[in-house]
Design a protein around this motif. Structure first.
Motif, PDB file in Angstrom:
ATOM      1  N   ARG A 126      -6.361  -7.109   2.033  1.00 38.50           N
ATOM      2  CA  ARG A 126      -6.498  -6.075   0.988  1.00 38.50           C
ATOM      3  C   ARG A 126      -7.467  -6.546  -0.092  1.00 38.50           C
ATOM      4  N   GLY A 178       0.482  -3.532  -5.275  1.00 39.18           N
ATOM      5  CA  GLY A 178       0.897  -4.674  -4.459  1.00 39.18           C
ATOM      6  C   GLY A 178       0.676  -5.979  -5.190  1.00 39.18           C
ATOM      7  N   GLY A 179       1.587  -6.886  -4.913  1.00 40.01           N
ATOM      8  CA  GLY A 179       1.637  -8.145  -5.643  1.00 40.01           C
ATOM      9  C   GLY A 179       0.427  -9.041  -5.428  1.00 40.01           C
ATOM     10  N   LEU A 180      -0.061  -9.097  -4.186  1.00 42.89           N
ATOM     11  CA  LEU A 180      -1.127 -10.050  -3.871  1.00 42.89           C
ATOM     12  C   LEU A 180      -2.353  -9.829  -4.750  1.00 42.89           C
ATOM     13  N   TYR A 201      -4.194  -3.778  11.465  1.00 38.69           N
ATOM     14  CA  TYR A 201      -3.450  -3.574  10.204  1.00 38.69           C
ATOM     15  C   TYR A 201      -2.124  -2.834  10.435  1.00 38.69           C
ATOM     16  N   TRP A 234       5.132  -8.143  10.090  1.00 38.09           N
ATOM     17  CA  TRP A 234       5.891  -7.765   8.877  1.00 38.09           C
ATOM     18  C   TRP A 234       7.397  -7.655   9.176  1.00 38.09           C
ATOM     19  N   ASP A 252      -1.979 -14.609   3.089  1.00 42.25           N
ATOM     20  CA  ASP A 252      -1.039 -13.723   3.767  1.00 42.25           C
ATOM     21  C   ASP A 252      -1.068 -13.676   5.298  1.00 42.25           C
ATOM     22  N   ILE A 294       4.780 -13.599   2.215  1.00 39.04           N
ATOM     23  CA  ILE A 294       6.051 -12.991   2.645  1.00 39.04           C
ATOM     24  C   ILE A 294       6.953 -14.116   3.195  1.00 39.04           C
ATOM     25  N   ARG A 339       1.284   2.256   3.890  1.00 39.52           N
ATOM     26  CA  ARG A 339       1.351   2.169   5.362  1.00 39.52           C
ATOM     27  C   ARG A 339       1.893   3.464   5.977  1.00 39.52           C
TER      28      ARG A 339
END
Ligand code: F6P
Length: 554
Positions: free
Chosen positions: A28, A85-87, A146, A155, A201, A226, A375
């Motif tokens: 991302r 999103g955190g990243l 993805y 995931w 990630d 994660i 997603r």
């Protein structure tokens, strides 16, 4: 005064990097450009796929109308945004402090129109501090890599939802090819310069080994955002060997929690029979070492505090409070990317139970649920959306009267300034993750609580719970227990709320994103100094960086 600030980080950077260039790599991108006016085929979420320059791709047939449409737009038709999103939200301030180079998928409909001939664009667009290199993926790659292997296999596997994991050989081949494609782009970006490459990630597990094959002496590290699952779960993956071999191309591999690192070491031992030193956190395999460390990610604490104390936020709070649908004496808040791991359904069930069990709160307690689209092509995600919306409707029907429906639901991505408004207004924030690497919403809420009057309910299954010990910890599987904890939070004496919040704030002011960055780079420097094994052999992953191997174990 916190030990690590953006300024101190910048000042110390040269010694950490030792004059090497920092290249950060993630799927991302931190900034996305989109055509603002609705394009005929619609560009939403990550479905707006920027296409490859070469190769057979008949997606152009569908894109013709939008290309024509764009001829009639000027630059004002292009808008940029930061993805949720955190990243990206955690690493963007870090990169602004480091002025490095960030390589990531160009997923926006106007991404191609905003790069130069090297696929570079300077970001942040309104105050350029570093270079973003956009990597192009075909529509088939986005589907297979993805939506496919990364988000329908890895995931759920890493979040212990084995029943949702789909191990599809075609997706795996795309995952290999895209990882190889990223490795080639990064190698090109490094050129002949000294560089430190920092992968991010689960999308890029194979990339370190692919890159190592091209550039054996490069410093490569990776942060896994994660959880890493225990061996009993991980073993279900048909490509369990290739994934860990890929990650052992790194010099340093970081996880949020010690437990995730331990799980990884156990998997490596089981799958590869590699030599693992658990105490030191190091794997020796194929003649080289990979160090595994624990680095709980954080936020730019001071930035969030400043944002939340701003006049714009204060004015907006006053306006929102006057809105009839938010005029509750007590307000709860949930902010999540739409994901089955976030426990949004359990949270709403707990709120329903709370209103059922404690009727005096009906009409006095309202809950704002902000759910960010994510997603959307994956069926499991669509199902969660339906479940959430059905529950919201049911709760509002059962406990609402006129305009005072207890659940105020927003399905959209909000700017940080708007989030800060809600964080500051909330009497309680509910983080109910069923399994979560960290959860930065919990930390953002703490930073934005200027008046120290809110309470954080934090799932014990979110990585954040390990650090945030003054929050009220909850078990999201125990609906009755969460309902009772909600009551406890709302009835907590103001002095206790303030005491708990102040403790959380003191912790996060110090353990901010800059400390995280400093810890990782200090560890990398230590590893490089103390390296016990010279880099002689390569990790034997069977692919060249430009051509991915056929899947094994399919
Ligand atoms: O939590 C894992 C993660 O990659 C985050 O780091 C990021 O915030 C989020 O997922 C975003 O997901 P996506 O890139 O699929 O929108």
């Amino acid at each position: 005064m916190p030990e690590w600030t953006a300024t101190r980080r910048t000042k110390h950077l040269p010694s950490f990097l030792d004059d090497a260039r920092l290249i950060l790599v993630s799927n991302r991108a931190p900034y996305i450009h989109r055509w603002h006016l609705p394009a005929p085929h619609g560009d939403s979420e990550a479905t707006a796929v920027a296409v490859r320059k070469k190769g057979m791709d008949f997606g152009w047939v569908r894109r013709v109308p939008s290309q024509v449409f764009r001829l009639f737009q000027n630059d004002n038709g292009v808008r940029w945004s930061r993805p949720a999103g955190g990243l990206t939200s955690a690493l963007d301030p870090a990169m602004q402090a480091c002025h490095g180079n960030w390589d990531a998928w160009g997923s926006g409909s106007a991404d191609r129109d905003t790069v130069n001939t090297q696929d570079h664009v300077r970001v942040p667009p309104d105050n350029p501090q570093y270079t973003l290199r956009r990597v192009w993926l075909s529509e088939a790659q986005v589907r297979g890599f993805y939506y496919g292997f990364a988000n329908s296999a890895l995931w759920p596997l890493c979040h212990l939802h084995l029943e949702r994991a789909r191990f599809n050989p075609l997706h795996w081949r795309h995952y290999q090819a895209v990882n190889a494609h990223f490795a080639a782009a990064v190698a090109e970006e490094c050129g002949a310069e000294r560089a430190i490459v920092w992968m991010q990630d689960y999308h890029l597990a194979l990339c370190p080994a692919y890159l190592r094959q091209r550039r054996p002496t490069l410093a490569i590290m990776h942060f896994w955002h994660i959880p890493w699952p225990p061996w009993e779960v991980y073993r279900a993956c048909p490509w369990r060997r290739e994934l860990v071999e890929g990650l052992l191309g790194n010099d340093l591999l970081g996880f949020h929690l010690e437990q995730h690192g331990r799980n990884f070491l156990e998997c490596v031992e089981h799958v590869l029979g590699a030599s693992v030193d658990y105490k030191a956190g190091v794997v020796t395999y194929a003649g080289r070492e990979t160090w595994v460390g624990t680095f709980p990610i954080s936020i730019d604490y001071a930035w969030w505090t400043r944002l939340a104390s701003g006049r714009r936020v204060t004015r907006r709070i006053a306006r929102l409070r006057a809105q009839p649908d938010l005029a509750f004496p007590l307000l709860g808040l949930g902010v999540d990317r739409l994901d089955y791991t976030k426990g949004i359904v359990s949270r709403l069930e707990a709120i329903e139970r709370f209103l059922e069990k404690y009727p005096t709160y009906r009409g006095r307690f309202g809950f704002v649920q902000i759910m960010v689209p994510s997603r959307t092509q994956i069926e499991d995600y669509r199902q969660v959306k339906t479940q959430v919306e059905t529950l919201v409707e049911r709760i509002n029907k059962r406990f609402g009267a006129g305009s005072s429906a207890p659940i105020h639901y927003r399905y959209e991505s909000l700017e940080p300034a708007e989030l800060a408004v809600y964080y500051r207004m909330a009497d309680v924030v509910m983080v109910t993750s069923l399994h979560d690497g960290m959860n930065l919403v919990a930390k953002e809420f703490v930073a934005a609580q200027i008046e120290c009057r809110g309470v954080l309910l934090c799932s014990e299954f979110a990585g954040a719970a390990e650090e945030l010990d003054s929050a009220l910890h909850i078990n999201p599987y125990d609906i009755e227990g969460v309902a009772d904890s909600l009551k406890r939070a709302l009835e907590m004496p103001a002095t206790e709320k303030a005491y708990r919040m102040a403790r959380l704030q003191a912790y996060l002011a110090e353990h901010n994103i800059y400390k995280w960055l400093a810890d990782i780079f200090t560890d990398l420097a230590r590893i490089q100094e103390n390296s016990r094994v010279t880099v002689t052999a390569l990790v034997p992953v069977a692919a060249s960086a430009s051509r991915a191997p056929a899947p094994r174990g399919a």
